[in-house]
Design a protein around this motif. Structure first.
Motif, mmCIF file in Angstrom:
data_model
loop_
_atom_site.group_PDB
_atom_site.id
_atom_site.type_symbol
_atom_site.label_atom_id
_atom_site.label_comp_id
_atom_site.label_asym_id
_atom_site.label_seq_id
_atom_site.Cartn_x
_atom_site.Cartn_y
_atom_site.Cartn_z
ATOM 1 N N UNK A 1 28.617 16.895 17.536
ATOM 2 C CA UNK A 1 29.228 15.845 18.353
ATOM 3 C C UNK A 1 28.655 14.484 17.964
ATOM 4 N N UNK A 2 29.494 13.428 18.054
ATOM 5 C CA UNK A 2 29.041 12.099 17.666
ATOM 6 C C UNK A 2 28.283 11.408 18.795
ATOM 7 N N UNK A 3 28.374 11.944 20.025
ATOM 8 C CA UNK A 3 27.725 11.305 21.168
ATOM 9 C C UNK A 3 26.357 11.911 21.411
ATOM 10 N N UNK A 4 25.366 11.057 21.598
ATOM 11 C CA UNK A 4 24.009 11.491 21.928
ATOM 12 C C UNK A 4 23.801 11.245 23.416
ATOM 13 N N UNK A 5 23.496 12.297 24.171
ATOM 14 C CA UNK A 5 23.363 12.132 25.615
ATOM 15 C C UNK A 5 22.080 11.376 25.963
ATOM 16 N N UNK A 6 21.998 10.811 27.182
ATOM 17 C CA UNK A 6 20.861 9.950 27.531
ATOM 18 C C UNK A 6 19.480 10.582 27.386
ATOM 19 N N UNK A 7 19.237 11.839 27.778
ATOM 20 C CA UNK A 7 17.891 12.396 27.561
ATOM 21 C C UNK A 7 17.500 12.440 26.086
ATOM 22 N N UNK A 8 18.439 12.832 25.228
ATOM 23 C CA UNK A 8 18.153 12.832 23.789
ATOM 24 C C UNK A 8 18.006 11.403 23.260
ATOM 25 N N UNK A 9 18.754 10.479 23.842
ATOM 26 C CA UNK A 9 18.638 9.074 23.458
ATOM 27 C C UNK A 9 17.235 8.553 23.740
ATOM 28 N N UNK A 10 16.689 8.898 24.900
ATOM 29 C CA UNK A 10 15.336 8.456 25.244
ATOM 30 C C UNK A 10 14.324 8.946 24.209
ATOM 31 N N UNK A 11 14.482 10.197 23.761
ATOM 32 C CA UNK A 11 13.586 10.742 22.738
ATOM 33 C C UNK A 11 13.751 9.995 21.422
ATOM 34 N N UNK A 12 14.989 9.695 21.054
ATOM 35 C CA UNK A 12 15.234 8.946 19.816
ATOM 36 C C UNK A 12 14.609 7.563 19.873
ATOM 37 N N UNK A 13 14.634 6.947 21.028
ATOM 38 C CA UNK A 13 14.040 5.617 21.168
ATOM 39 C C UNK A 13 12.532 5.666 20.945
ATOM 40 N N UNK A 14 11.877 6.671 21.523
ATOM 41 C CA UNK A 14 10.430 6.809 21.344
ATOM 42 C C UNK A 14 10.111 7.115 19.881
ATOM 43 N N UNK A 15 10.897 8.014 19.282
ATOM 44 C CA UNK A 15 10.683 8.357 17.870
ATOM 45 C C UNK A 15 10.838 7.122 16.980
ATOM 46 N N UNK A 16 11.844 6.292 17.293
ATOM 47 C CA UNK A 16 12.071 5.080 16.497
ATOM 48 C C UNK A 16 10.906 4.113 16.633
ATOM 49 N N UNK A 17 10.403 3.962 17.848
ATOM 50 C CA UNK A 17 9.254 3.089 18.052
ATOM 51 C C UNK A 17 8.027 3.573 17.302
ATOM 52 N N UNK A 18 7.802 4.874 17.309
ATOM 53 C CA UNK A 18 6.661 5.444 16.582
ATOM 54 C C UNK A 18 6.802 5.217 15.083
ATOM 55 N N UNK A 182 23.675 1.744 19.986
ATOM 56 C CA UNK A 182 24.032 2.214 18.648
ATOM 57 C C UNK A 182 23.459 3.599 18.376
ATOM 58 N N UNK A 183 22.335 3.933 19.016
ATOM 59 C CA UNK A 183 21.730 5.250 18.815
ATOM 60 C C UNK A 183 22.506 6.353 19.524
ATOM 61 N N UNK A 184 23.426 5.991 20.406
ATOM 62 C CA UNK A 184 24.184 7.005 21.140
ATOM 63 C C UNK A 184 25.279 7.638 20.294
ATOM 64 N N UNK A 185 25.583 7.008 19.173
ATOM 65 C CA UNK A 185 26.648 7.517 18.317
ATOM 66 C C UNK A 185 26.113 7.865 16.937
ATOM 67 N N UNK A 186 26.715 8.875 16.314
ATOM 68 C CA UNK A 186 26.352 9.265 14.953
ATOM 69 C C UNK A 186 27.399 8.814 13.945
ATOM 70 N N UNK A 187 28.415 8.086 14.420
ATOM 71 C CA UNK A 187 29.462 7.596 13.519
ATOM 72 C C UNK A 187 29.369 6.086 13.404
ATOM 73 N N UNK A 188 29.794 5.545 12.259
ATOM 74 C CA UNK A 188 29.753 4.097 12.056
ATOM 75 C C UNK A 188 30.658 3.367 13.051
ATOM 76 N N UNK A 189 31.913 3.791 13.255
ATOM 77 C CA UNK A 189 32.746 3.084 14.247
ATOM 78 C C UNK A 189 32.130 3.112 15.642
ATOM 79 N N UNK A 190 31.562 4.251 16.028
ATOM 80 C CA UNK A 190 30.948 4.335 17.343
ATOM 81 C C UNK A 190 29.771 3.390 17.493
ATOM 82 N N UNK A 191 28.934 3.308 16.461
ATOM 83 C CA UNK A 191 27.787 2.398 16.496
ATOM 84 C C UNK A 191 28.255 0.944 16.579
ATOM 85 N N UNK A 192 29.257 0.586 15.788
ATOM 86 C CA UNK A 192 29.738 -0.795 15.765
ATOM 87 C C UNK A 192 30.310 -1.190 17.117
#
Length: 290
Positions: A1-18, A182-192
Motif C-alpha cells: 500500500x502507498x499509505x503509511x498509517x500514523x503509528x508507522x509514520x511516527x516510527x519513520x520520523x524517529x528513524x529519519x531523525x536518527x 510526504x512520509x505518509x506516501x510511498x509514491x511520488x504523486x502522493x508525496x508531492x
C-alpha cells in the motif's frame, strides 16, 4: 500500500531523525546547501510570477515546486531537522545526544546559509545585468520585501516582534507538516500532493521561513533595500529561527510522537450487555437499570 498509517509514520520520523544525526559532515553540508538552493530558486520563481502577473495567489501556488524537489531528492532544511532530530533524542536512540543534535543543526544551518546566499548573488547578477544597471522590477520588489519585513516589524516594537515570532511558529507548523506528510506516501504523486498544500498555505499567508529569508533579505540588501544587516538579524532572522523551532517541534514532531509513537494507555471499555433470546437485557441488567 502507498499509505503509511500514523503509528508507522511516527516510527519513520524517529528513524529519519536518527539517520540525520549520524550522517557524515560532508553529506550533511552538501544536502543542506542544495536544499536551500532549490528552495530559494522556488522563492525567486514565485516572486517573479507574482510581480509579472500581479497575482500573489499564482506565485504561492507555484512556490512549492522547489520545496518538493528538496525532499524528493533527500536534501535537508533546518526547519525539517528542527522537527525530526529531537525525536531521536527523546526516543533515547543509542548514540543520539544533545551535542550530536546541536552538531546536526549547526551543519544544516551553515549549508542552508551557503546555498541561499549563492542563489541570492546569482539572482542579483541577473536582476542587474551583473550590477551594471539598476535592478529590474522583480529586483526592486525584493528590496521592498526586505524593508517591509524588517523595518516594518520594528515600527511596532514589542508587538511587531511578537507578530514576527508567531509568523515563524505558524510557518514551520505548515512546513513541517509538509515534510512529515510526504512520509505518509510511498509514491511520488502522493508525496508531492501532501507537500504542496501546506507549503502553498504558508507562502501565501506571508509566514516567516528562516531559509527563504536567507535569500530574500541578502538579495534585498544587494538590490538597494533600505534596511541594514542588523535590521535583518534582529528584526527577522533570529526571531524567525526561534519561531520555526518552536512551531515545527511543538505542533508537528512532539504531537505526532506523543499520540502515535507513545500512545497513552486506553481507557477501560464497559462490559458488553448480555441479552436474552427475546432481545431484552438480562435480568441483572434490568435490575441495574431499574
Amino acid at each position: 500500500m502507498s499509505y503509511v498509517n500514523p503509528p508507522d509514520l511516527a516510527t519513520k520520523m524517529v528513524d529519519a531523525g536518527e539517520a540525520k544525526v549520524f550522517m557524515s559532515t560532508r553529506d550533511t553540508l552538501i544536502r543542506a546547501f542544495m536544499a536551500a538552493a532549490l528552495l530559494t530558486l522556488g522563492a525567486a520563481f514565485a516572486v517573479t510570477v507574482t510581480v509579472q502577473t500581479g497575482e500573489p495567489l499564482l506565485g504561492a501556488l507555484l512556490f512549492p515546486a522547489g520545496f518538493c524537489l528538496v525532499y524528493l531528492l533527500g536534501f535537508d532544511l533546518l526547519t525539517g531537522v528542527f522537527t525530526l532530530v529531537p525525536l531521536a533524542l527523546l526516543d533515547k536512540r543509542r548514540g543520539v545526544t544533545p551535542r550530536s543534535l546541536l552538531r546536526n543543526w549547526g551543519l544544516v544551518f551553515l549549508g542552508n546559509l551557503g546555498g541561499a546566499l549563492t542563489v541570492a548573488v546569482m539572482m542579483a547578477v541577473i536582476f542587474t545585468f551583473g550590477f551594471s544597471t539598476p535592478p529590474d522590477e522583480v529586483g526592486r520588489q525584493l528590496g521592498t520585501i526586505g524593508e517591509g519585513r524588517t523595518v516594518g516589524y520594528a515600527e511596532h516594537g514589542a508587538a511587531g516582534m511578537l507578530t514576527l515570532f508567531v509568523r515563524g511558529v505558524m510557518c514551520n507548523w505548515m512546513v513541517s507538516t509538509g515534510v512529515v506528510a510526504a512520509m505518509m506516501s510511498k509514491s511520488v504523486p502522493g508525496k508531492v500532493i501532501a507537500m504542496w498544500l501546506p507549503i502553498m498555505m504558508f507562502f501565501y499567508m506571508g509566514f516567516e521561513h528562516s531559509i527563504v529569508n536567507m535569500f530574500l533579505f541578502p538579495s534585498g540588501l544587494m538590490l538597494g533595500g533600505d534596511f541594514s544587516i542588523m535590521d535583518y538579524l534582529v528584526w527577522n532572522e533570529i526571531p524567525t529561527i526561534i519561531g520555526n523551532l518552536v512551531g515545527g517541534l511543538t505542533f508537528v514532531g512532539l504531537t505526532i510522537y506523543a499520540t502515535h509513537g507513545r500512545t497513552g494507555k486506553p481507557r477501560n471499555r464497559p462490559a458488553p450487555v448480555q441479552e436474552t433470546a427475546a432481545g431484552e437485557p438480562a435480568a441483572e441488567e434490568q435490575l441495574v437499570r431499574g
